[in-house]
Scaffold this motif. Structure first.
Motif, PDB file in Angstrom:
ATOM      1  N   MET A   1       0.749  -1.299  -0.129  1.00 42.81           N
ATOM      2  CA  MET A   1       0.012  -0.131  -0.094  1.00 42.81           C
ATOM      3  C   MET A   1       0.752   1.393   0.061  1.00 42.81           C
ATOM      4  O   MET A   1       0.390   2.408  -0.742  1.00 42.81           O
ATOM      5  CB  MET A   1      -0.871   0.092   1.316  1.00 42.81           C
ATOM      6  CG  MET A   1      -2.026   1.075   1.216  1.00 42.81           C
ATOM      7  SD  MET A   1      -3.114   0.985   2.574  1.00 42.81           S
ATOM      8  CE  MET A   1      -3.987  -0.478   2.445  1.00 42.81           C
ATOM      9  N   ASN A   2       2.024   1.280   0.802  1.00 42.32           N
ATOM     10  CA  ASN A   2       2.719   2.397   0.805  1.00 42.32           C
ATOM     11  C   ASN A   2       3.286   2.857  -0.361  1.00 42.32           C
ATOM     12  O   ASN A   2       3.523   3.870  -0.985  1.00 42.32           O
ATOM     13  CB  ASN A   2       3.786   2.154   1.963  1.00 42.32           C
ATOM     14  CG  ASN A   2       3.272   2.588   3.409  1.00 42.32           C
ATOM     15  OD1 ASN A   2       2.062   3.187   3.476  1.00 42.32           O
ATOM     16  ND2 ASN A   2       3.705   1.427   4.280  1.00 42.32           N
ATOM     17  N   LYS A   3       4.100   1.791  -1.131  1.00 43.29           N
ATOM     18  CA  LYS A   3       4.694   1.940  -2.358  1.00 43.29           C
ATOM     19  C   LYS A   3       3.421   2.274  -3.565  1.00 43.29           C
ATOM     20  O   LYS A   3       3.901   3.258  -4.336  1.00 43.29           O
ATOM     21  CB  LYS A   3       5.343   0.938  -2.828  1.00 43.29           C
ATOM     22  CG  LYS A   3       6.650   0.449  -2.183  1.00 43.29           C
ATOM     23  CD  LYS A   3       7.236  -0.969  -2.593  1.00 43.29           C
ATOM     24  CE  LYS A   3       8.664  -1.242  -1.979  1.00 43.29           C
ATOM     25  NZ  LYS A   3       9.179  -2.292  -2.497  1.00 43.29           N
ATOM     26  N   GLY A   4       2.605   1.756  -3.298  1.00 42.75           N
ATOM     27  CA  GLY A   4       1.516   2.111  -4.444  1.00 42.75           C
ATOM     28  C   GLY A   4       0.901   3.536  -4.370  1.00 42.75           C
ATOM     29  O   GLY A   4       0.851   4.152  -5.088  1.00 42.75           O
TER      30      GLY A   4
ATOM     31  N   ALA B   1       2.767   6.043  -2.978  1.00 45.20           N
ATOM     32  CA  ALA B   1       3.680   6.858  -3.512  1.00 45.20           C
ATOM     33  C   ALA B   1       3.723   7.031  -5.069  1.00 45.20           C
ATOM     34  O   ALA B   1       4.120   7.908  -5.534  1.00 45.20           O
ATOM     35  CB  ALA B   1       5.100   6.602  -2.924  1.00 45.20           C
ATOM     36  N   ILE B   2       3.724   5.846  -5.560  1.00 46.29           N
ATOM     37  CA  ILE B   2       3.806   5.676  -7.192  1.00 46.29           C
ATOM     38  C   ILE B   2       2.355   6.484  -7.629  1.00 46.29           C
ATOM     39  O   ILE B   2       2.554   7.538  -8.561  1.00 46.29           O
ATOM     40  CB  ILE B   2       3.589   4.369  -7.686  1.00 46.29           C
ATOM     41  CG1 ILE B   2       5.068   3.648  -7.468  1.00 46.29           C
ATOM     42  CG2 ILE B   2       3.254   4.266  -9.178  1.00 46.29           C
ATOM     43  CD1 ILE B   2       4.800   2.049  -7.632  1.00 46.29           C
ATOM     44  N   PHE B   3       1.278   6.229  -7.182  1.00 48.03           N
ATOM     45  CA  PHE B   3       0.173   7.013  -7.370  1.00 48.03           C
ATOM     46  C   PHE B   3       0.229   8.561  -7.367  1.00 48.03           C
ATOM     47  O   PHE B   3      -0.079   9.235  -7.971  1.00 48.03           O
ATOM     48  CB  PHE B   3      -1.218   6.545  -6.826  1.00 48.03           C
ATOM     49  CG  PHE B   3      -2.314   7.064  -7.263  1.00 48.03           C
ATOM     50  CD1 PHE B   3      -3.016   6.584  -8.411  1.00 48.03           C
ATOM     51  CD2 PHE B   3      -2.933   8.428  -6.667  1.00 48.03           C
ATOM     52  CE1 PHE B   3      -4.397   7.372  -8.854  1.00 48.03           C
ATOM     53  CE2 PHE B   3      -4.143   8.943  -7.017  1.00 48.03           C
ATOM     54  CZ  PHE B   3      -4.976   8.233  -8.155  1.00 48.03           C
ATOM     55  N   LYS B   4       0.625   8.867  -6.194  1.00 47.36           N
ATOM     56  CA  LYS B   4       0.954  10.424  -5.795  1.00 47.36           C
ATOM     57  C   LYS B   4       1.628  10.957  -6.754  1.00 47.36           C
ATOM     58  O   LYS B   4       1.210  12.242  -7.080  1.00 47.36           O
ATOM     59  CB  LYS B   4       1.084  10.502  -4.305  1.00 47.36           C
ATOM     60  CG  LYS B   4       1.302  11.802  -3.836  1.00 47.36           C
ATOM     61  CD  LYS B   4       1.581  11.800  -2.252  1.00 47.36           C
ATOM     62  CE  LYS B   4       1.471  13.377  -2.034  1.00 47.36           C
ATOM     63  NZ  LYS B   4       1.778  13.242  -0.213  1.00 47.36           N
ATOM     64  N   THR B   5       2.882  10.329  -7.073  1.00 49.61           N
ATOM     65  CA  THR B   5       3.719  11.033  -8.063  1.00 49.61           C
ATOM     66  C   THR B   5       3.287  10.906  -9.431  1.00 49.61           C
ATOM     67  O   THR B   5       3.725  11.757 -10.135  1.00 49.61           O
ATOM     68  CB  THR B   5       5.089  10.244  -7.932  1.00 49.61           C
ATOM     69  OG1 THR B   5       5.617  10.335  -6.552  1.00 49.61           O
ATOM     70  CG2 THR B   5       6.077  10.889  -8.813  1.00 49.61           C
ATOM     71  N   ASN B   6       2.643   9.866  -9.969  1.00 54.81           N
ATOM     72  CA  ASN B   6       2.471   9.733 -11.204  1.00 54.81           C
ATOM     73  C   ASN B   6       1.011   9.883 -11.676  1.00 54.81           C
ATOM     74  O   ASN B   6       0.726  10.402 -13.037  1.00 54.81           O
ATOM     75  CB  ASN B   6       2.945   8.543 -11.683  1.00 54.81           C
ATOM     76  CG  ASN B   6       4.423   8.460 -11.681  1.00 54.81           C
ATOM     77  OD1 ASN B   6       5.014   8.898 -12.249  1.00 54.81           O
ATOM     78  ND2 ASN B   6       4.808   7.728 -10.600  1.00 54.81           N
TER      79      ASN B   6
END
Length: 75
Positions: free
Chosen positions: A16-19, A21-26
């Protein structure tokens, strides 16, 4: 047989944390921080009408303008 990137994505265990971060950035700039739509559509119910493989291809292909081609690294 699926292309290697699709196989890699389908084999991943969710983080969840990696996902997030990826969503927030991209993604959040167009789909909103809560994925409820902004410039791009809401993503809240997308899993109900798109299969995982089709979603992966949609995100990575660049064939859904104005959404850019996107292949995150999972390392």
């Amino acid at each position: 047989m699926f292309e290697p990137y699709v196989q890699e994505v389908l084999s991943l265990k969710g983080d969840m944390n990696k996902g997030r971060a990826i969503f927030k950035t991209n993604c959040a700039e167009c789909h909103g921080l809560q994925a409820d739509g902004s410039v791009g559509p809401s993503l809240h119910q997308v899993h109900r009408h798109k299969f995982k493989i089709k979603l992966i291809h949609q995100v990575t292909s660049g064939k859904t303008p104005p959404m850019p081609k996107f292949k995150p690294s999972f390392q």
